[in-house]
Write an enzyme that holds these catalytic residues in place. Structure first.
Site, short mmCIF file in Angstrom:
data_model
loop_
_atom_site.label_atom_id
_atom_site.label_comp_id
_atom_site.label_asym_id
_atom_site.label_seq_id
_atom_site.Cartn_x
_atom_site.Cartn_y
_atom_site.Cartn_z
N GLU A 95 -10.23 -85.05 9.22
CA GLU A 95 -9.75 -83.90 8.42
C GLU A 95 -10.89 -82.89 8.41
O GLU A 95 -11.90 -83.09 7.73
CB GLU A 95 -9.41 -84.35 6.99
CG GLU A 95 -8.27 -85.35 6.90
CD GLU A 95 -6.90 -84.72 7.06
OE1 GLU A 95 -6.81 -83.47 7.06
OE2 GLU A 95 -5.92 -85.47 7.21
N CYS A 138 -11.09 -76.65 1.93
CA CYS A 138 -10.73 -76.54 3.34
C CYS A 138 -9.49 -75.69 3.54
O CYS A 138 -9.33 -75.04 4.56
CB CYS A 138 -10.51 -77.94 3.92
SG CYS A 138 -9.33 -78.92 2.97
P1 NAD Z 1 -20.38 -82.18 6.95
O1 NAD Z 1 -19.65 -82.33 8.23
O2 NAD Z 1 -21.72 -81.56 6.95
O3 NAD Z 1 -20.57 -83.62 6.26
C1 NAD Z 1 -19.49 -84.46 5.96
C2 NAD Z 1 -20.01 -85.88 5.81
O4 NAD Z 1 -20.46 -86.36 7.08
C3 NAD Z 1 -21.18 -86.06 4.85
O5 NAD Z 1 -20.98 -87.23 4.10
C4 NAD Z 1 -22.37 -86.22 5.79
O6 NAD Z 1 -23.44 -86.94 5.26
C5 NAD Z 1 -21.73 -86.99 6.93
N1 NAD Z 1 -22.44 -86.91 8.20
C6 NAD Z 1 -23.27 -85.93 8.65
N2 NAD Z 1 -23.68 -86.21 9.91
C7 NAD Z 1 -23.09 -87.37 10.27
C8 NAD Z 1 -23.10 -88.16 11.45
N3 NAD Z 1 -23.81 -87.79 12.52
N4 NAD Z 1 -22.39 -89.30 11.48
C9 NAD Z 1 -21.64 -89.67 10.40
N5 NAD Z 1 -21.58 -88.95 9.25
C10 NAD Z 1 -22.30 -87.81 9.19
O7 NAD Z 1 -19.37 -81.42 5.97
P2 NAD Z 1 -19.67 -80.88 4.50
O8 NAD Z 1 -20.57 -79.70 4.60
O9 NAD Z 1 -20.05 -82.01 3.62
O10 NAD Z 1 -18.19 -80.41 4.05
C11 NAD Z 1 -17.66 -79.15 4.33
C12 NAD Z 1 -16.68 -79.23 5.49
O11 NAD Z 1 -15.66 -80.16 5.20
C13 NAD Z 1 -15.96 -77.92 5.74
O12 NAD Z 1 -15.87 -77.68 7.12
C14 NAD Z 1 -14.57 -78.17 5.17
O13 NAD Z 1 -13.55 -77.37 5.70
C15 NAD Z 1 -14.38 -79.60 5.52
N6 NAD Z 1 -13.34 -80.19 4.68
C16 NAD Z 1 -12.15 -80.53 5.27
C17 NAD Z 1 -11.12 -81.03 4.48
C18 NAD Z 1 -9.79 -81.41 5.08
O14 NAD Z 1 -9.03 -82.11 4.40
N7 NAD Z 1 -9.45 -80.99 6.27
C19 NAD Z 1 -11.31 -81.19 3.11
C20 NAD Z 1 -12.52 -80.81 2.56
C21 NAD Z 1 -13.54 -80.32 3.36
#
Ligand code: NAD
Length: 523
Positions: free
Chosen positions: A254, A288
């Site tokens: 997502e 999002c």
């Molecule tokens: P992010 O991608 O920076 O981090 C998300 C998660 O991934 C965190 O827990 C982080 O620690 C982890 N992570 C980072 N690097 C990783 C790796 N290499 N391997 C595994 N895990 C890793 O996102 P964010 O800044 O926390 O959130 C914002 C983003 O989330 C925005 O793009 C937003 O649109 C999206 N989002 C999507 C939805 C949806 O339902 N489509 C909902 C909410 C947020």
């Protein structure tokens, strides 16, 4: 733990916020004040594997409880969330900087979701009896049962720390899986509080836990589990999918969005402007499915911009509590505030104009003014890349065709909205290329758990909510059961000319759709 005020988080490990890669703790800050709330230890890859192994050992008993038995325990979690919602809201505000009204969505959504999947699971993943499609299979009984992936790993972001962690854990647990969650390093505290309550206050079975850290911890979780549910940026989603490919672990992603809103000339302009203000600014635009881009048909453009500017300009920003409500809180992550600032500055430098807002505020706290930009176009970052902040860009369009062309001119496809006369708005909505469209409303599709929610294009793979939201955590097992005995089937050994001819004549008779071929003649 500091209490009361709204919350931010930062951390001191991993590459995410650029701090020390070798440190073994995470510092969680309050983004509304910048104050340190708590320092928590990071889980090493070995500790992650140990946690997964522990819940895996208990999963078979959890699955054996059946749908009702599992709903019984999840119902206890619902009751705890309802009884302790003020406590949960305090933590949510403290680590995210949300205003109280935005934080209050978290326990309410989860309680509703527990009831939704608890009562629908039998329909969605209960055993199915299937009628064979061919008379050749008339002697077989066909059954399909849905068995969970034993351990589901959930990696979640910071914008809705409970909804986007437990909201995916609930259907996985209801399906019979054990679950380990890695929350965002910026906002781990609310989840820790709920998991502690599951273990110690509710006394729930040991099939739900969390691990803490940044990308390294997330990667270790991908390696250890049987299914990964990831919510976050498309940049990280690609890394998670690549890592999961090494162990052929299935993923559901997502990811981000750049949601368009279309305002047709026959829209109720007041409703459209108020919806755009709420849909763009709620949770400081860190959703999002936030409204990020708005396309307005020419006859109502000026009226719409004036009303939107007034509504957004009147929003009260700051940290609040239950007695003194505000409308818009702080940004949750300093990284995101920097992205928002970059997008707005890029637009202003290239000819856009802010009709209200336009600046990051000086501290304490990390605030960006609720902002409406006009004179924007698709060469600007603010209309192309995910801004994820309290900013909307508004463009005038000739007609709905131009609005649709621009709305679909994006690599994202999460959701969108269309405002206008019902039939016309619905017809336009059907042509927006994304996973969900709201007609004369915004954001509300997230609460309609009845229907799937997920991204097209680079906004994701897979869906949450509805039947797909629980079925994805299961593997189907088809049972083809012979009703009758006999020493041999006609298709088994030994192959003889007579039996081969008999089998092919029967197959021809059943497969042909005209009488001549049924009788073995050519058509
Ligand atoms: P992010 O991608 O920076 O981090 C998300 C998660 O991934 C965190 O827990 C982080 O620690 C982890 N992570 C980072 N690097 C990783 C790796 N290499 N391997 C595994 N895990 C890793 O996102 P964010 O800044 O926390 O959130 C914002 C983003 O989330 C925005 O793009 C937003 O649109 C999206 N989002 C999507 C939805 C949806 O339902 N489509 C909902 C909410 C947020």
């Amino acid at each position: 733990m500091e209490s009361g005020t709204a919350g931010t988080s930062t951390e001191t490990v991993g590459a995410t916020n650029g701090a020390s890669a070798a440190a073994e703790t995470i510092e969680v800050h309050n983004p509304a004040t910048g104050a340190l709330i708590e320092t928590i230890p990071v889980d090493s890859p070995a500790a992650v594997a140990e946690t997964v192994a522990r819940v895996r050992a208990n999963q078979a008993d959890w699955e054996a409880m059946g749908i009702e038995g599992r709903y019984h325990w999840l119902g206890k979690l619902r009751d705890w969330l309802l009884d302790n919602s003020e406590r949960v809201l305090d933590t949510m505000q403290m680590e995210t900087g949300k205003v109280r009204a935005d934080a209050s969505n978290e326990p309410a959504y989860l309680a509703d979701l527990i009831n939704f999947y608890g009562t629908k699971a039998s329909k969605f993943i209960g055993e199915q009896s299937i009628r064979p499609h061919s008379p050749l299979l008339a002697g077989k009984k066909l059954q399909v049962q849905y068995r969970p992936y034993p351990v589901v790993g959930i990696i979640s972001p910071w914008n809705f720390p409970l909804i986007l962690a437990l909201g995916d854990a609930i259907p996985a647990l209801q399906a019979g899986a054990a679950v380990v969650i890695k929350p965002s390093e910026f906002t781990p505290l609310g989840l820790i509080e709920v998991i502690e309550a599951w273990k110690r206050e509710i006394g729930g079975p040991d099939v739900l836990d969390c691990v803490q850290g940044t990308g390294d911890t997330g990667g270790a979780l991908v390696d250890a589990v049987d299914f990964i549910q990831f919510t976050g940026s498309d940049r990280t989603g690609r890394k998670v999918m690549a890592r999961a490919a090494e162990t052929l672990t299935p993923v559901s992603l997502e990811l981000g969005g750049k949601d368009p809103m279309i305002v047709l000339a026959d829209a109720d302009v007041d409703r459209a402007a108020n919806a755009a203000a709420w849909g763009g600014m709620m949770n400081s635009g860190q959703i999002c499915i936030s409204v990020e881009r708005i396309y307005v048909e020419e006859p109502v453009y000026d009226e719409f911009v004036a009303k939107l500017t007034k509504e957004v300009g009147g929003l009260r920003q700051g940290s609040d509590d239950a007695r003194n409500p505000k409308d818009v809180g702080s940004m949750t992550s300093p990284n995101q505030a920097a992205i928002v600032e970059d997008h707005v500055n890029d637009a202003l430098a290239n000819g856009a104009r802010a009709t209200t807002g336009g600046k990051r505020l000086d501290g304490p706290g990390d605030y960006f003014e609720p902002t409406v930009l006009v004179d924007v176009d698709h060469s600007m970052k603010v209309m192309r890349d995910e801004t994820f902040g309290p900013v909307v860009g508004v463009m005038k369009v000739r007609d709905s065709e131009e609005a649709l062309r621009l709305a679909n001119d994006t690599r994202y496809g999460l959701s969108g909205s269309v405002f206008g006369e019902k039939a016309r708005a619905e017809a336009v909505a059907r042509r927006v290329e994304c996973g969900a469209v709201n007609v004369n409303d915004v954001l509300v599709n997230y609460l309609a758990s009845d229907v799937p929610m997920g991204g097209w294009k680079e906004s994701g793979i897979g869906f949450r909510h509805g039947e797909p939201g629980i079925k994805k955590y299961c593997r189907s097992e088809s049972l083809v059961i012979s009703r009758f005995g006999g020493k041999r089937e006609p298709t088994w050994y030994p192959y003889t000319k007579g039996r081969r001819r008999l089998v092919s004549k029967i197959a021809q008779a059943f497969n042909a759709r005209d009488i001549k071929r049924r009788l073995g003649m050519r058509g």
